[in-house]
Design an enzyme around this catalytic site. Structure first.
Site, PDB file in Angstrom:
ATOM      1  N   THR A 165     -18.307 -90.930  32.692  1.00 27.01           N
ATOM      2  CA  THR A 165     -18.619 -89.596  32.152  1.00 27.01           C
ATOM      3  C   THR A 165     -17.410 -88.695  32.388  1.00 27.01           C
ATOM      4  OG1 THR A 165     -20.992 -89.777  32.427  1.00 27.01           O
ATOM      5  CG2 THR A 165     -20.086 -87.574  32.657  1.00 27.01           C
ATOM      6  N   GLY A 222     -22.537 -88.491  37.759  1.00 25.78           N
ATOM      7  CA  GLY A 222     -23.274 -89.360  38.685  1.00 25.78           C
ATOM      8  C   GLY A 222     -24.681 -89.605  38.165  1.00 25.78           C
ATOM      9  N   GLY A 278     -27.722 -88.804  36.769  1.00 24.80           N
ATOM     10  CA  GLY A 278     -28.079 -87.608  36.027  1.00 24.80           C
ATOM     11  C   GLY A 278     -29.407 -86.975  36.396  1.00 24.80           C
ATOM     12  N   ARG A 302     -33.429 -90.411  26.064  1.00 29.33           N
ATOM     13  CA  ARG A 302     -33.230 -89.973  27.459  1.00 29.33           C
ATOM     14  C   ARG A 302     -32.069 -88.967  27.534  1.00 29.33           C
ATOM     15  NH1 ARG A 302     -28.553 -90.155  31.050  1.00 29.33           N
ATOM     16  NH2 ARG A 302     -29.339 -90.130  33.167  1.00 29.33           N
ATOM     17  N   VAL A 303     -32.278 -87.898  28.282  1.00 26.88           N
ATOM     18  CA  VAL A 303     -31.223 -86.904  28.495  1.00 26.88           C
ATOM     19  C   VAL A 303     -31.021 -86.750  29.995  1.00 26.88           C
ATOM     20  CG1 VAL A 303     -30.533 -84.506  28.128  1.00 26.88           C
ATOM     21  CG2 VAL A 303     -31.867 -85.685  26.373  1.00 26.88           C
ATOM     22  N   GLY A 304     -29.762 -86.813  30.433  1.00 30.10           N
ATOM     23  CA  GLY A 304     -29.465 -86.679  31.855  1.00 30.10           C
ATOM     24  C   GLY A 304     -29.072 -85.259  32.209  1.00 30.10           C
ATOM     25  N   ASP A 305     -28.180 -85.135  33.176  1.00 30.02           N
ATOM     26  CA  ASP A 305     -27.743 -83.810  33.645  1.00 30.02           C
ATOM     27  C   ASP A 305     -26.649 -83.211  32.781  1.00 30.02           C
ATOM     28  OD1 ASP A 305     -26.075 -85.982  34.560  1.00 30.02           O
ATOM     29  OD2 ASP A 305     -24.904 -84.452  35.596  1.00 30.02           O
TER      30      ASP A 305
HETATM   31  N1  ASP Z   1     -24.523 -88.084  34.692  1.00 32.63           N
HETATM   32  C1  ASP Z   1     -24.485 -88.988  33.568  1.00 32.63           C
HETATM   33  C2  ASP Z   1     -25.893 -89.190  33.060  1.00 32.63           C
HETATM   34  O1  ASP Z   1     -26.780 -89.365  33.859  1.00 32.63           O
HETATM   35  C3  ASP Z   1     -23.877 -90.303  33.880  1.00 32.63           C
HETATM   36  C4  ASP Z   1     -22.616 -90.278  34.704  1.00 32.63           C
HETATM   37  O2  ASP Z   1     -22.173 -89.214  35.116  1.00 32.63           O
HETATM   38  O3  ASP Z   1     -22.034 -91.359  34.936  1.00 32.63           O
HETATM   39  O4  ASP Z   1     -26.089 -89.225  31.883  1.00 32.63           O
END
Ligand code: ASP
Length: 312
Positions: free
Chosen positions: A173, A225, A227, A201-204
């Protein structure tokens, strides 16, 4: 104020990579810094972070833009967010199909609409309307997808059980934070998310306060990291709050990442930060963290490898 820019290329678990691959990543981090710096010098902090992140989306070396990893259906779904500290303006996109320049689309939303966040089909339609460039997943991503799918034991509703399988492949990322000569702060983050994620799916990364945050008078932060954990912890907003209470960028980043580790354990996040006084810092509790720093004079790139977890 001396303009400064930090970028990252992801944090996560250690994975063996060839020296050639490591050098390529560092070289692309350096190129991203160059792109960001020239925009930062001729424009403001927001142009700096958008250019740096666009470069990383375009080059294909990271898990963002053209290099995005694939979901359970073998599709790339991109997330990105951007924030300008001067007016707290935000733009974000999530689960964007077909178009690679997610951060520029997010910045278009920030500048030209009354909204802050477009997801899925709506984001795709706007990219189409703007005539943005399409992309297809990289052949190496398609190959990895097939390999992983052979090992993926359960069907998608049991995703949780398969997290161990994909957690080693999550790195890459990207994000950037900047301060310009007027003291304005900006932050941007962009990702393809995690391998074999459930569609939608949506992360941070596109979540304001989670994967990114910028506020003049406080700080700009971009995180990477796990998410779901970063978003629940509101990692970037917490760091800005610590700066507002008096800590500098580095101490605030270290404190909040220590608290995240206490709550959720190690190997969960890395973050880059610039504060209102132009101090910069970073912290991580992962085995790997890839960053680039332009301190107003010199450029430095780091592929940090830790056998044990730490923060700096
Ligand atoms: N934070 C990102 C997510 O969860 C993945 C990453 O940072 O490696 O989508």
């Amino acid at each position: 104020m001396v303009p400064k820019l930090l970028v990252h290329g992801g944090a996560g678990r250690y994975r063996k990579v060839s020296e050639e691959r490591r050098q390529r990543v560092l070289c692309e981090i350096e190129n991203a810094l160059y792109s960001g710096i020239s925009a930062l010098r001729s424009g403001s902090a927001i142009e700096g972070v958008v250019e740096a992140v666009s470069y990383m989306e375009q080059c294909g070396a990271f898990n963002a833009g053209r290099g995005s990893v694939l979901n359970l259906r073998g599709e790339a779904e991109l997330d990105a967010g951007v924030m300008f500290g001067l007016d707290l303006s935000v733009g974000a996109v999530a689960a964007l199909n077909d178009y690679w320049n997610a951060v520029r689309l997010a910045d278009f939303i920030r500048q030209n609409t009354d909204h802050i966040f477009l997801a899925g089909e709506g984001a795709r339609l706007l990219a189409e309307k703007l005539g943005m460039e399409k992309f297809k997943p990289l052949p190496e991503r398609v190959k990895k997808y097939r390999e992983l799918m052979r090992k993926f034991k359960e069907n998608e509703i049991y995703w949780r059980k398969n997290r161990q399988l994909v957690s080693r492949y999550g790195l890459g990322t990207v994000g950037a934070v900047a301060i310009d000569s007027d003291g304005n702060l900006a932050a941007a983050s962009s990702t393809g998310g995690i391998w074999l994620k459930l569609p939608g799916r949506v992360g941070d990364t596109p979540v304001v306060g989670g994967g990114f945050y910028a506020e003049n008078g406080a700080a700009a932060a971009s995180a990477t990291g796990r998410g779901e954990l970063i978003a629940r912890f509101m990692l970037s907003a917490r760091i800005a709050a610590e700066v507002r209470r008096g800590l500098n960028a580095s101490d605030a980043a270290k404190k909040v990442v220590r608290e995240l580790t206490d709550m959720f354990g190690a190997n969960t996040a890395g973050v880059i930060v610039i504060d209102r006084n132009g101090n910069y810092g970073y912290a991580y509790n992962t085995e790997v963290f890839i960053i680039g720093i332009y301190d107003g004079e010199r450029m430095e790139t780091k592929y940090i490898l830790e056998q044990k977890n730490s923060s700096t």
